[in-house]
Scaffold this motif. Structure first.
Motif, PDB file in Angstrom:
ATOM      1  N   ASP A 192       4.965  -2.795 -15.912  1.00 24.82           N
ATOM      2  CA  ASP A 192       4.309  -3.679 -14.952  1.00 24.82           C
ATOM      3  C   ASP A 192       3.186  -4.474 -15.611  1.00 24.82           C
ATOM      4  O   ASP A 192       3.041  -5.682 -15.381  1.00 24.82           O
ATOM      5  CB  ASP A 192       3.744  -2.865 -13.780  1.00 24.82           C
ATOM      6  CG  ASP A 192       4.848  -2.328 -12.892  1.00 24.82           C
ATOM      7  OD1 ASP A 192       5.976  -2.835 -12.976  1.00 24.82           O
ATOM      8  OD2 ASP A 192       4.576  -1.394 -12.115  1.00 24.82           O
ATOM      9  N   SER A 200      11.294  -8.712  -7.112  1.00 26.35           N
ATOM     10  CA  SER A 200      12.172  -7.558  -6.871  1.00 26.35           C
ATOM     11  C   SER A 200      11.361  -6.300  -6.606  1.00 26.35           C
ATOM     12  O   SER A 200      11.735  -5.475  -5.757  1.00 26.35           O
ATOM     13  CB  SER A 200      13.104  -7.354  -8.077  1.00 26.35           C
ATOM     14  OG  SER A 200      12.358  -7.029  -9.245  1.00 26.35           O
ATOM     15  N   ARG A 201      10.249  -6.139  -7.319  1.00 28.09           N
ATOM     16  CA  ARG A 201       9.387  -4.974  -7.086  1.00 28.09           C
ATOM     17  C   ARG A 201       8.799  -5.021  -5.685  1.00 28.09           C
ATOM     18  O   ARG A 201       8.712  -4.006  -4.996  1.00 28.09           O
ATOM     19  CB  ARG A 201       8.263  -4.928  -8.123  1.00 28.09           C
ATOM     20  CG  ARG A 201       8.688  -4.470  -9.513  1.00 28.09           C
ATOM     21  CD  ARG A 201       9.179  -3.029  -9.508  1.00 28.09           C
ATOM     22  NE  ARG A 201       8.206  -2.101  -8.974  1.00 28.09           N
ATOM     23  CZ  ARG A 201       7.287  -1.489  -9.692  1.00 28.09           C
ATOM     24  NH1 ARG A 201       7.214  -1.699 -11.000  1.00 28.09           N
ATOM     25  NH2 ARG A 201       6.449  -0.645  -9.131  1.00 28.09           N
ATOM     26  N   TYR A 212      10.874 -10.435 -11.563  1.00 29.62           N
ATOM     27  CA  TYR A 212      10.572  -9.005 -11.678  1.00 29.62           C
ATOM     28  C   TYR A 212       9.649  -8.559 -10.558  1.00 29.62           C
ATOM     29  O   TYR A 212       9.914  -7.566  -9.862  1.00 29.62           O
ATOM     30  CB  TYR A 212       9.941  -8.716 -13.037  1.00 29.62           C
ATOM     31  CG  TYR A 212       9.449  -7.300 -13.193  1.00 29.62           C
ATOM     32  CD1 TYR A 212      10.335  -6.273 -13.503  1.00 29.62           C
ATOM     33  CD2 TYR A 212       8.099  -6.986 -13.025  1.00 29.62           C
ATOM     34  CE1 TYR A 212       9.891  -4.964 -13.640  1.00 29.62           C
ATOM     35  CE2 TYR A 212       7.644  -5.699 -13.165  1.00 29.62           C
ATOM     36  CZ  TYR A 212       8.542  -4.685 -13.472  1.00 29.62           C
ATOM     37  OH  TYR A 212       8.090  -3.400 -13.607  1.00 29.62           O
ATOM     38  N   PHE A 213       8.553  -9.282 -10.348  1.00 31.99           N
ATOM     39  CA  PHE A 213       7.591  -8.877  -9.332  1.00 31.99           C
ATOM     40  C   PHE A 213       8.122  -9.121  -7.923  1.00 31.99           C
ATOM     41  O   PHE A 213       7.761  -8.394  -6.985  1.00 31.99           O
ATOM     42  CB  PHE A 213       6.259  -9.594  -9.550  1.00 31.99           C
ATOM     43  CG  PHE A 213       5.471  -9.028 -10.689  1.00 31.99           C
ATOM     44  CD1 PHE A 213       4.863  -7.788 -10.594  1.00 31.99           C
ATOM     45  CD2 PHE A 213       5.361  -9.733 -11.879  1.00 31.99           C
ATOM     46  CE1 PHE A 213       4.142  -7.260 -11.656  1.00 31.99           C
ATOM     47  CE2 PHE A 213       4.641  -9.209 -12.949  1.00 31.99           C
ATOM     48  CZ  PHE A 213       4.031  -7.975 -12.834  1.00 31.99           C
ATOM     49  N   TRP A 223      -0.102   1.701 -12.705  1.00 33.64           N
ATOM     50  CA  TRP A 223       0.908   0.653 -12.592  1.00 33.64           C
ATOM     51  C   TRP A 223       2.075   0.824 -13.549  1.00 33.64           C
ATOM     52  O   TRP A 223       3.159   0.330 -13.298  1.00 33.64           O
ATOM     53  CB  TRP A 223       0.251  -0.716 -12.826  1.00 33.64           C
ATOM     54  CG  TRP A 223      -0.770  -1.062 -11.797  1.00 33.64           C
ATOM     55  CD1 TRP A 223      -2.113  -1.010 -11.938  1.00 33.64           C
ATOM     56  CD2 TRP A 223      -0.527  -1.499 -10.456  1.00 33.64           C
ATOM     57  NE1 TRP A 223      -2.746  -1.380 -10.775  1.00 33.64           N
ATOM     58  CE2 TRP A 223      -1.791  -1.700  -9.848  1.00 33.64           C
ATOM     59  CE3 TRP A 223       0.629  -1.734  -9.707  1.00 33.64           C
ATOM     60  CZ2 TRP A 223      -1.924  -2.122  -8.532  1.00 33.64           C
ATOM     61  CZ3 TRP A 223       0.492  -2.172  -8.402  1.00 33.64           C
ATOM     62  CH2 TRP A 223      -0.764  -2.354  -7.821  1.00 33.64           C
TER      63      TRP A 223
END
Length: 212
Positions: A15, A62-63, A59-60, A11
């Protein structure tokens, strides 16, 4: 430590850090007040935790969007590749069919083929053939080890290759061998002299032609 190493390798440190920040901030915000120390959470700390949660979620998110876009792009590229392969295979000429049949006749998954032959170059450029070592192509070697692209194999039917349906008998194999292009014949060789110059040698020829 071994588990942590595998987790980081899969990861990434960023992350894992963002997941920890999001989890810790979220738990502190939703935990009942009676479970907190007497001082509790002041307004400033609550604001910091809220910002941390929002940052982690963004963040997650966008990921996730990036992974979805990458997956869609990969699927579109794969579909275009299959369309390009199908278009190429539907209009193979005699030499190109013969090259692909050679893998079946010789029962080999890898063949050394002359890169300067137009049929070989065309199959490679259109993705039907794949070089085992791209560096050999960049070096413009006379012969390069080639294999059939995995994506192209389901499209290579008996009809596309000009083969009779069913198992080939010895007579059919010999006939296919007899109509191979000259560069696929066993007596066609490419050797290098001690000076480094390349000569193509054909059976029955009394002179060697320099191919540089």
């Amino acid at each position: 430590m071994e588990f942590l190493g595998r987790l980081i390798a899969r990861w990434g440190i960023l992350d894992i850090f963002m997941a920890w920040v999001l989890t810790a901030s979220g738990m502190l915000l939703v935990i009942p007040k009676q479970w907190l120390p007497e001082a509790g959470l002041n307004a400033q700390l609550s604001m910091v935790l809220t910002i941390s949660c929002v940052t982690g979620l963004a963040y997650f998110l966008s990921r996730g969007l990036l992974l979805i876009m990458t997956s869609i792009t990969g699927a579109v590229q794969h579909r275009r590749e299959l369309q390009r392969l199908a278009s190429m295979i539907s209009c193979l000429d005699h030499s190109e069919r013969a090259i692909l049949r050679e893998f079946i006749i010789t029962r080999r998954s890898v063949l050394s083929l002359p890169l300067k032959e137009p049929a070989v170059a065309n199959l490679m450029e259109n993705g039907v053939l794949k070089p085992m070592n791209d560096q050999h192509v960049h070096e413009q070697r006379s012969n390069v080890d080639m294999m059939i692209n995995l994506a192209a194999r389901p499209l290579l039917s008996y009809k596309a290759l000009g083969l009779p349906v069913g198992k080939l008998n010895e007579e059919q194999i010999e006939h296919l061998k007899s109509i191979r292009p000259r560069f696929l014949q066993p007596d066609y060789k490419a050797n290098r002299t001690h000076s480094g110059k390349l000569f193509r040698i054909r059976a029955g020829d009394t002179e060697s032609q320099t191919a540089a």
